[in-house]
Each structure stands twice: as structure tokens, then as C-alpha cells.
Design an enzyme around this catalytic site. Structure first.
Site, short mmCIF file in Angstrom:
data_model
loop_
_atom_site.label_atom_id
_atom_site.label_comp_id
_atom_site.label_asym_id
_atom_site.label_seq_id
_atom_site.Cartn_x
_atom_site.Cartn_y
_atom_site.Cartn_z
N GLN A 123 18.52 47.29 -6.08
CA GLN A 123 18.52 47.15 -4.63
C GLN A 123 19.88 46.90 -3.98
OE1 GLN A 123 16.32 44.48 -1.14
NE2 GLN A 123 15.62 44.33 -3.24
N ASP A 176 19.99 40.66 -2.14
CA ASP A 176 20.25 42.04 -2.53
C ASP A 176 20.72 42.89 -1.36
OD1 ASP A 176 19.87 42.26 -5.31
OD2 ASP A 176 17.71 42.21 -5.11
N GLY A 181 20.02 26.83 16.12
CA GLY A 181 21.03 26.58 17.15
C GLY A 181 20.75 25.30 17.89
#
Length: 438
Positions: free
Chosen positions: A28, A179, A258
Site C-alpha cells: 500500500q 501506509d 483545535g
């Protein structure tokens, strides 16, 4: 510099037209990188083992006799050639390909490419302009020889330790940040190296370690690790619940990464639909609109609720009240009402809903592809949209489908030489003993 093209936008070729990639990748991380480059127009030549190919061709097979979706969804727009890299004639072909290509991409185990005889020195001698790009599990250090897979990268890159709820175990995420995330980082490194080569005239090595890639994507948690030295993380819900912080960044459940508090809330139908939820952010500039929508107008002026600082210790109760409101509507109805007054929300979309979303198909984010063996299948398209480099998604190659084409058109070999190489067995799987004896 060339004069600006007079052709209409989207008709002047693709961004990486003329770039040729020698693709030694599998599974991948590497294929993600080379597929992205192929979508941008690079000629990607995928080198595979004769008779076997990329191991994912045969993993998680859903249609008998066809390449798996695992393989097809990571190898679009590529050409496939089968080569036995241990065979002398196979090495001959690979050496010629190195001379003809701009970039070699590999994600073998540490040292594998060197053991095959393709060291940096050997490659650079054959083609000083060659860029050699690699995905590895770890960068230089005590773990650089360790083999790494997706979830290992998530764990060693800091993602798992900060994912989940604080009273539960670490969790890996369904997004393939180890990946595919590293493959995306590597693609950027390759494009940067190609750009630098225009100035220096020489290639270079590009390395992306999966641990590094995951950490880059989890950087806000490293930010929070440093903030802990100066006091509690007030935007984490455990602060409002009076739960003390430890020495490391904690798991934060569904808290926003955040400064604007957010949480996943139930919507109508949650009892039977596991995805009848919405992510709701109590952004300060629209606090008044939130209060009006949920039927708590007094909260706008109540000093216990009117300011972000006052709300922090009561976030759990606030979200519980908002959830009472969201549970009266579907997630899409909540989204419609909230968007009308600029409240940031996001419905939890299932893969089924994404697959059936017509807007994503119109933008090429989700694409239907025809395959000669498995038929039509659904895949993702190029996530990066460019106005003058229009991506199209072509099916993944069959094993060795372009071997003759690459030998003749890329390497320019004549029929006699091609026959000699093919006759040596360097491009085909060895015959089984039983068949040979017959």
C-alpha cells in the site's frame, strides 16, 4: 522558460507528462505514491515477480480469478512488467530501465534493494539523474531494520496513544495514515526532487519513514505534549470533569484537536443506525445561534455560559443539551439547519453513503472503473484537483500485461533480443516440476 500554452486549460497535457517511474513497490504505501504520480501523468512501470506479482493481487479476493480490490484500487494508470530480478537477463532489463527512467520508487524491507545488487552507487552510476525514493518503517536509528505495517506505524508515530477514550485502550484509526499517508508524503518528496533536478542536473535519495509520516499527521498531539508543561489542557473534556492530567498527551475521545470544543452527538435513528451521528462544534462566534437553535436563548447572556472560558467546565452538560436537540432530527436535517447559520457540523457518513454520493462522482472523487476480469468496481479518484492537469482513472494492469510493450517501445529492443530474454526465463515464472516432466 517556455511561453504559456495557448491550448485551453486541461488540454495542454498533464503535470508529470514525460516523467517515467520505475515502480518497485508493493502492498500500500509505495503503490499509493506511484498511483498518485500516475494520475498526474507520469508513466509508471510496475515491476512484478513473474507468476506472482504484487502480493495484494491475491489478498482479500472477492471475485474468484480476479485481482483483489486491494490491488486494483492502488495501481491505476500503471503498466506492469514481470521480471525475475535474480536472473542475469532480468538484471540486464532492469539496468536498461534504470537508464530510461527518472525515478525509482521502492518500499522493500531495509537493505533488500542493496541485496538485489541495486545499490545507490550502482543506480547513480547508470543514471546520475535518477531519483531513488524509498518508504521505510523507521528512519536511521535503533529501529531502522524493523519491519513495519500500517498499525505498527500508527502506534510508533504517536497516533494510537492519543486515539480513543481515556478510560479505554489505545486505538488505531480506520484511515490508513501509516501506509497511504506516507505514500502521499513520498510523492511530494519526489516532485520536489524532480524540481530540484532541473537546477542541479542530478538525482538524489528521498526517504519517507512511516513513523515520521504518522507523527507529521499527529503534530497537534505533540503540540499538546509541550503545553502540558504549562498547565492543564482546558479544551479537553477531562478538564471540565475535574480529572487530572498525567505526564503525556491523553486520549481525548471525540474532543476537537483545535481550540473550538466539539463532540459527536446522536441524531434521530441512532438506536438502529450506527452512523446516525453528527460532529458538532461549539464555535465561539456562533454561540448565540447555537443557543437560539437548541432553545436556550438565556445562555447567550448568562455569565455561566456566555464566554468560552465559562463554558469549559460545563462542556459535557452543554453537549448533552445540544444532543437532546440533534436527536429530534436526522443528521442531514441537523446539518441543513446548522449550515444556515454558519455552525460547523459534520454528519458521520458511512462508506455506503459515500459510495452512493452523486456529488463525489461528479467531482471524480469516487469513480467507477471497468476491469476485463472482475467487471465494474468502485474506487477513489485523484484527491488533488488541478485545472490544467485533468486526472482520469484507468484500470490497474493485469500481471505482466505490458511486458512486450515496455521491452520494445521503452527500451527499444529488437525482436531477436526480446526473444532471447524471454527464452531465458527471466520474465516468466518457472515451470512446475510436474508440468516440466510431462
Amino acid at each position: 522558460m517556455p511561453a504559456p500554452s495557448k491550448k485551453p486549460f486541461g488540454q495542454a497535457g498533464k503535470a508529470l507528462d514525460g516523467v517515467r517511474i520505475l515502480d518497485f513497490t508493493h502492498v500500500q504505501s509505495g503503490p499509493t505514491c506511484t498511483q498518485l504520480l500516475a494520475w498526474f501523468g507520469a508513466d509508471v512501470i510496475k515491476v512484478e515477480r513473474p507468476g506472482v506479482g504484487d502480493i495484494t493481487r491475491g489478498q482479500l479476493v472477492d471475485v474468484k480469478g480476479a485481482d483483489s480490490l486491494y490491488f486494483t484500487m492502488l495501481n491505476h494508470n500503471k503498466r506492469s512488467i514481470t521480471i525475475d530480478s535474480k536472473h542475469p537477463q532480468g538484471k540486464r532489463v532492469l539496468n536498461e530501465l534504470i537508464k530510461k527512467c527518472d525515478v525509482l520508487v521502492e518500499n522493500f524491507a531495509p537493505g533488500a534493494l542493496d541485496r538485489m545488487g541495486f545499490t545507490w552507487e550502482h543506480i547513480h552510476k547508470l543514471n546520475p539523474r535518477m531519483i531513488v525514493a524509498s518508504v521505510k518503517g523507521f528512519g536511521p536509528g535503533p529501529y531502522e531494520d524493523c519491519k513495519v505495517y500500517e498499525n505498527v506505524a500508527q502506534c510508533t508515530g504517536g497516533s494510537a496513544s492519543t486515539t480513543g477514550f481515556r478510560d479505554g485502550p489505545p486505538l488505531v484509526t480506520g484511515a490508513q495514515i501509516g501506509d497511504s499517508g506516507t505514500g502521499l508524503h513520498l510523492a511530494l518528496g519526489i516532485v520536489a526532487a524532480l524540481y530540484q533536478r532541473n537546477r542541479t542536473g542530478r538525482g538524489q535519495k528521498v526517504l519517507c519513514a512511516m513513523q515520521d509520516g504518522v507523527l507529521n499527521l499527529a503534530r497537534v498531539k505533540l503540540r499538546d505534549q509541550q503545553r502540558l508543561a504549562h498547565g492543564p489542557l482546558t479544551e479537553y473534556s477531562q478538564y471540565g470533569e475535574g480529572v487530572p492530567f498525567g505526564e503525556a498527551t491523553p486520549r481525548a475521545g471525540n474532543d476537537s484537536g483545535g481550540g473550538q470544543p466539539g463532540w459527536i452527538l446522536k441524531c434521530k435513528g441512532w438506536e438502529t443506525d450506527p452512523n446516525a451521528y453528527i460532529y458538532f462544534i461549539t464555535q465561539a462566534p456562533v454561540w448565540g445561534a447555537i443557543c437560539d437553535l437548541i432553545g436556550e436563548p438565556s445562555w447567550k447572556t448568562d455569565p455561566e455560559y456566555a464566554t468560552p472560558r465559562a463554558r469549559l467546565p460545563k462542556l459535557k452538560a452543554i453537549f448533552a443539551r445540544i444532543e437532546e436537540w440533534t436527536m429530534t432530527m436526522t443528521k442531514f436535517e441537523v446539518m441543513e439547519k446548522c449550515n444556515a447559520v454558519d455552525i460547523p457540523v459534520g454528519p458521520i457518513l458511512s462508506m455506503k453513503e459515500i459510495a452512493e454520493d452523486e456529488s463525489l462522482r461528479k467531482t471524480g472523487t469516487v469513480v467507477e472503473v471497468d476491469h476485463p476480469v472482475r467487471g465494474t468496481y468502485l474506487t477513489v479518484g485523484n484527491p488533488i484537483k488541478m485545472s490544467d492537469s485533468i486526472s482520469d482513472v484507468k484500470r490497474s494492469p493485469l500481471l505482466g500485461e505490458h511486458t512486450d510493450e515496455i521491452l520494445t517501445k521503452v527500451l527499444g529492443l529488437d525482436k531477436k533480443t526480446v526473444a532471447e530474454i524471454k527464452g531465458s526465463g527471466a520474465l516468466s515464472a518457472p515451470e512446475k516440476e510436474g508440468k516440466a516432466a510431462a
